[in-house]
Motif scaffolding. Structure first.
Motif, PDB file in Angstrom:
ATOM      1  N   ARG A  23      41.908  28.416  32.246  1.00  0.00           N
ATOM      2  CA  ARG A  23      41.710  27.566  33.418  1.00  0.00           C
ATOM      3  C   ARG A  23      42.408  28.112  34.650  1.00  0.00           C
ATOM      4  NH1 ARG A  23      43.624  21.963  31.213  1.00  0.00           N
ATOM      5  NH2 ARG A  23      43.877  21.576  33.445  1.00  0.00           N
ATOM      6  N   THR A  24      43.431  28.936  34.476  1.00  0.00           N
ATOM      7  CA  THR A  24      44.167  29.439  35.631  1.00  0.00           C
ATOM      8  C   THR A  24      43.770  30.851  36.047  1.00  0.00           C
ATOM      9  OG1 THR A  24      46.007  30.178  34.232  1.00  0.00           O
ATOM     10  CG2 THR A  24      46.160  27.968  35.169  1.00  0.00           C
ATOM     11  N   TRP A  25      43.416  31.689  35.085  1.00  0.00           N
ATOM     12  CA  TRP A  25      43.098  33.078  35.415  1.00  0.00           C
ATOM     13  C   TRP A  25      41.853  33.203  36.280  1.00  0.00           C
ATOM     14  CZ3 TRP A  25      44.316  38.304  33.668  1.00  0.00           C
ATOM     15  CH2 TRP A  25      45.638  38.405  33.213  1.00  0.00           C
ATOM     16  N   TRP A  26      40.807  32.452  35.968  1.00  0.00           N
ATOM     17  CA  TRP A  26      39.566  32.600  36.723  1.00  0.00           C
ATOM     18  C   TRP A  26      39.751  32.296  38.199  1.00  0.00           C
ATOM     19  CZ3 TRP A  26      35.677  35.369  35.096  1.00  0.00           C
ATOM     20  CH2 TRP A  26      35.572  35.612  33.723  1.00  0.00           C
ATOM     21  N   PRO A  27      40.314  31.159  38.584  1.00  0.00           N
ATOM     22  CA  PRO A  27      40.485  30.918  40.020  1.00  0.00           C
ATOM     23  C   PRO A  27      41.506  31.855  40.665  1.00  0.00           C
ATOM     24  CG  PRO A  27      41.096  28.953  38.757  1.00  0.00           C
ATOM     25  CD  PRO A  27      40.649  29.991  37.783  1.00  0.00           C
ATOM     26  N   ALA A  28      42.513  32.270  39.899  1.00  0.00           N
ATOM     27  CA  ALA A  28      43.558  33.129  40.465  1.00  0.00           C
ATOM     28  C   ALA A  28      43.090  34.564  40.692  1.00  0.00           C
ATOM     29  CB  ALA A  28      44.783  33.125  39.556  1.00  0.00           C
ATOM     30  N   GLU A  31      38.588  36.771  42.663  1.00  0.00           N
ATOM     31  CA  GLU A  31      38.296  37.465  43.915  1.00  0.00           C
ATOM     32  C   GLU A  31      38.782  38.912  43.920  1.00  0.00           C
ATOM     33  OE1 GLU A  31      39.204  35.292  47.447  1.00  0.00           O
ATOM     34  OE2 GLU A  31      38.421  33.429  46.604  1.00  0.00           O
ATOM     35  N   ILE A  32      39.641  39.265  42.961  1.00  0.00           N
ATOM     36  CA  ILE A  32      40.169  40.634  42.953  1.00  0.00           C
ATOM     37  C   ILE A  32      39.808  41.406  41.690  1.00  0.00           C
ATOM     38  CG2 ILE A  32      42.052  40.142  44.555  1.00  0.00           C
ATOM     39  CD1 ILE A  32      43.932  39.991  42.127  1.00  0.00           C
ATOM     40  N   LEU A  33      39.330  40.718  40.648  1.00  0.00           N
ATOM     41  CA  LEU A  33      38.948  41.385  39.406  1.00  0.00           C
ATOM     42  C   LEU A  33      37.521  40.995  39.018  1.00  0.00           C
ATOM     43  CD1 LEU A  33      42.133  40.816  37.181  1.00  0.00           C
ATOM     44  CD2 LEU A  33      41.487  42.915  38.377  1.00  0.00           C
ATOM     45  N   ALA A  34      36.820  41.920  38.417  1.00  0.00           N
ATOM     46  CA  ALA A  34      35.486  41.620  37.906  1.00  0.00           C
ATOM     47  C   ALA A  34      35.604  40.661  36.723  1.00  0.00           C
ATOM     48  CB  ALA A  34      34.792  42.910  37.459  1.00  0.00           C
ATOM     49  N   GLY A  35      34.589  39.845  36.508  1.00  0.00           N
ATOM     50  CA  GLY A  35      34.587  38.899  35.401  1.00  0.00           C
ATOM     51  C   GLY A  35      34.832  39.570  34.062  1.00  0.00           C
ATOM     52  N   GLU A  36      34.244  40.752  33.891  1.00  0.00           N
ATOM     53  CA  GLU A  36      34.442  41.504  32.648  1.00  0.00           C
ATOM     54  C   GLU A  36      35.918  41.850  32.444  1.00  0.00           C
ATOM     55  OE1 GLU A  36      33.206  45.894  31.223  1.00  0.00           O
ATOM     56  OE2 GLU A  36      31.522  44.603  31.813  1.00  0.00           O
ATOM     57  N   GLN A  37      36.612  42.211  33.524  1.00  0.00           N
ATOM     58  CA  GLN A  37      38.036  42.552  33.434  1.00  0.00           C
ATOM     59  C   GLN A  37      38.863  41.315  33.103  1.00  0.00           C
ATOM     60  OE1 GLN A  37      39.392  45.577  33.470  1.00  0.00           O
ATOM     61  NE2 GLN A  37      41.440  44.750  33.137  1.00  0.00           N
ATOM     62  N   LEU A  42      42.128  38.276  29.282  1.00  0.00           N
ATOM     63  CA  LEU A  42      42.361  37.033  28.548  1.00  0.00           C
ATOM     64  C   LEU A  42      42.333  37.289  27.045  1.00  0.00           C
ATOM     65  CD1 LEU A  42      40.342  34.464  30.670  1.00  0.00           C
ATOM     66  CD2 LEU A  42      42.820  34.504  30.329  1.00  0.00           C
ATOM     67  N   ASP A  43      41.381  38.097  26.609  1.00  0.00           N
ATOM     68  CA  ASP A  43      41.293  38.404  25.182  1.00  0.00           C
ATOM     69  C   ASP A  43      42.496  39.224  24.729  1.00  0.00           C
ATOM     70  OD1 ASP A  43      39.924  38.393  22.625  1.00  0.00           O
ATOM     71  OD2 ASP A  43      39.605  40.529  22.974  1.00  0.00           O
ATOM     72  N   ARG A  44      42.884  40.187  25.536  1.00  0.00           N
ATOM     73  CA  ARG A  44      43.993  41.073  25.168  1.00  0.00           C
ATOM     74  C   ARG A  44      45.343  40.352  25.179  1.00  0.00           C
ATOM     75  NH1 ARG A  44      45.398  46.166  24.018  1.00  0.00           N
ATOM     76  NH2 ARG A  44      47.220  47.030  25.053  1.00  0.00           N
ATOM     77  N   PRO A  94      43.143  24.708  38.364  1.00  0.00           N
ATOM     78  CA  PRO A  94      42.384  24.434  39.578  1.00  0.00           C
ATOM     79  C   PRO A  94      42.674  23.032  40.106  1.00  0.00           C
ATOM     80  CG  PRO A  94      40.994  25.443  37.938  1.00  0.00           C
ATOM     81  CD  PRO A  94      42.318  25.131  37.267  1.00  0.00           C
ATOM     82  N   LYS A  95      42.481  22.858  41.377  1.00  0.00           N
ATOM     83  CA  LYS A  95      42.717  21.603  42.110  1.00  0.00           C
ATOM     84  C   LYS A  95      44.186  21.384  42.408  1.00  0.00           C
ATOM     85  CE  LYS A  95      38.645  19.352  40.349  1.00  0.00           C
ATOM     86  NZ  LYS A  95      38.075  18.192  39.699  1.00  0.00           N
ATOM     87  N   HIS A  96      45.045  22.327  42.045  1.00  0.00           N
ATOM     88  CA  HIS A  96      46.458  22.242  42.394  1.00  0.00           C
ATOM     89  C   HIS A  96      46.786  23.470  43.228  1.00  0.00           C
ATOM     90  CE1 HIS A  96      47.191  18.951  39.671  1.00  0.00           C
ATOM     91  NE2 HIS A  96      46.576  19.616  38.727  1.00  0.00           N
ATOM     92  N   ARG A  97      47.551  23.269  44.257  1.00  0.00           N
ATOM     93  CA  ARG A  97      47.876  24.419  45.094  1.00  0.00           C
ATOM     94  C   ARG A  97      48.871  25.335  44.377  1.00  0.00           C
ATOM     95  NH1 ARG A  97      52.616  23.707  48.380  1.00  0.00           N
ATOM     96  NH2 ARG A  97      53.579  21.722  47.901  1.00  0.00           N
TER      97      ARG A  97
END
Length: 110
Positions: A23-28, A31-37, A42-44, A94-97
């Motif tokens: 829940r935190t990695w995707w929004p964070a 914009e700087i990493l590809a979804g695949e990365q 996350l898996d690693r 998400p939804k928290h600053r």
């Protein structure tokens, strides 16, 4: 006023740690990493086996709760660390600053 408390995660918290990481990695990072990365990282780093191994090596995962609900995942100190980090970057759901807090502060986060 909502209260925030932090506790150390244990092996029984691995499913929650994985959920908070997702829940935190995707929004964070989207914009700087590809979804695949992001999926790879996350898996690693946050697969059940990876988390178990990290905990066995002494890595600490801190879980922040706001109003008794899981709210943030914080990188904790390793058992090998001689001194506290003193500064922790909070990665909120998400939804928290995003907010940074001096870990040595005795002032509670609210």
């Amino acid at each position: 006023m909502e209260s925030i408390y932090i506790r150390e995660g244990a092996a029984g918290d691995i499913p929650l740690i994985r959920e908070l990481a997702g829940r935190t990695w995707w929004p964070a990072y989207r914009e700087i990493l590809a979804g695949e990365q992001i999926r790879y990282m996350l898996d690693r780093l946050y697969s059940e086996n990876a988390l178990q191994e990290q905990m066995e090596r002494g890595h600490c995962f801190l879980l922040a709760y706001k109003s008794d609900r899981p709210w943030a995942l914080l990188p904790g100190p390793s058992a090998r660390d001689q001194e506290p980090a003193g500064f922790i970057r909070f990665t909120f759901c998400p939804k928290h600053r995003v907010r940074e807090q001096d870990a040595s502060s005795s002032t509670p986060l609210n």
